[in-house]
Motif scaffolding. Structure first.
Motif, PDB file in Angstrom:
ATOM      1  N   VAL A  34       0.874  -1.230  -0.076  1.00 58.93           N
ATOM      2  CA  VAL A  34       0.022   0.043  -0.091  1.00 58.93           C
ATOM      3  C   VAL A  34       0.926   1.283  -0.120  1.00 58.93           C
ATOM      4  N   PHE A  35       1.857   1.401   1.044  1.00 56.02           N
ATOM      5  CA  PHE A  35       2.726   2.513   0.848  1.00 56.02           C
ATOM      6  C   PHE A  35       3.946   2.474   0.198  1.00 56.02           C
ATOM      7  N   LYS A  36       4.166   1.489  -0.754  1.00 55.89           N
ATOM      8  CA  LYS A  36       5.309   1.212  -1.582  1.00 55.89           C
ATOM      9  C   LYS A  36       6.514   1.396  -0.998  1.00 55.89           C
ATOM     10  N   LEU A  37       6.842   1.064   0.112  1.00 53.95           N
ATOM     11  CA  LEU A  37       8.031   0.996   0.961  1.00 53.95           C
ATOM     12  C   LEU A  37       8.775  -0.380   0.345  1.00 53.95           C
ATOM     13  N   HIS A  38      10.159  -0.520   0.201  1.00 57.87           N
ATOM     14  CA  HIS A  38      10.825  -1.464   0.048  1.00 57.87           C
ATOM     15  C   HIS A  38      10.834  -2.566   1.087  1.00 57.87           C
ATOM     16  N   PHE A  39      10.705  -3.892   0.761  1.00 56.27           N
ATOM     17  CA  PHE A  39      10.475  -4.655   1.753  1.00 56.27           C
ATOM     18  C   PHE A  39      11.298  -4.898   2.867  1.00 56.27           C
ATOM     19  N   SER A  40      12.472  -4.359   2.708  1.00 54.06           N
ATOM     20  CA  SER A  40      13.596  -4.562   3.525  1.00 54.06           C
ATOM     21  C   SER A  40      13.180  -3.108   4.616  1.00 54.06           C
ATOM     22  N   PHE A  41      12.685  -2.210   4.234  1.00 53.21           N
ATOM     23  CA  PHE A  41      12.394  -1.076   5.417  1.00 53.21           C
ATOM     24  C   PHE A  41      10.954  -1.588   6.025  1.00 53.21           C
ATOM     25  N   SER A  42      10.115  -2.534   5.033  1.00 47.87           N
ATOM     26  CA  SER A  42       8.839  -2.479   5.606  1.00 47.87           C
ATOM     27  C   SER A  42       9.298  -3.647   6.999  1.00 47.87           C
TER      28      SER A  42
END
Length: 142
Positions: A34-42
């Motif tokens: 939804v917020f389009k963060l890279h999965f590493s940051f998520s």
């Protein structure tokens, strides 16, 4: 080798890990999709939230170190934070390796990585290091 108490403690710890893990995984998906963060940051953000939940359940239900052990909470929090940092690092790296090296979707790579990290890293360190009850603590509580 295994007694009823240790099996019950293991199962309780799995419930704590599951609740923290589902929260962690759900927030990771939300932040990534939804917020389009890279999965590493998520994973960093969601892992922190999941860790707070996991610590609370472990402290107050699984290992019951809440009463009479208040002087130990700072030590437990510090140790738990180190385990969480290691866990988040391993989950991020493992997920990235599955995604980059094997072209496996990050959601699947994360689940596979979580299984290894949870049983091979988190549980042993949480049980035998973070919430280990010393014999002197047992004497104090009696």
């Amino acid at each position: 080798m295994f007694n009823k108490k240790s099996i019950f403690t293991f199962l309780q710890a799995q419930v704590a890990a599951f609740v923290g893990g589902i929260t962690d995984y759900g927030i990771m998906i939300l932040l990534t999709e939804v917020f389009k963060l890279h999965f590493s940051f998520s994973i960093l953000i969601s892992g922190t939230v999941g860790a707070v939940i996991n610590f609370s359940i472990n402290r107050f239900w699984v290992f019951k170190n809440q009463s009479g052990y208040s002087s130990h909470i700072n030590s437990q929090l510090f140790k738990f934070a180190l385990v969480v940092l290691g866990s988040i690092s391993l989950k991020s790296l493992g997920t990235l390796i599955f995604q980059k090296a094997f072209q496996i979707d990050y959601r699947i790579g994360r689940v596979v990585t979580d299984l290894f990290v949870s049983y091979g890293f988190n549980y042993p360190l949480i049980k035998y290091w973070v919430f280990k009850i010393k014999k002197t603590d047992v004497v104090k509580s009696n």
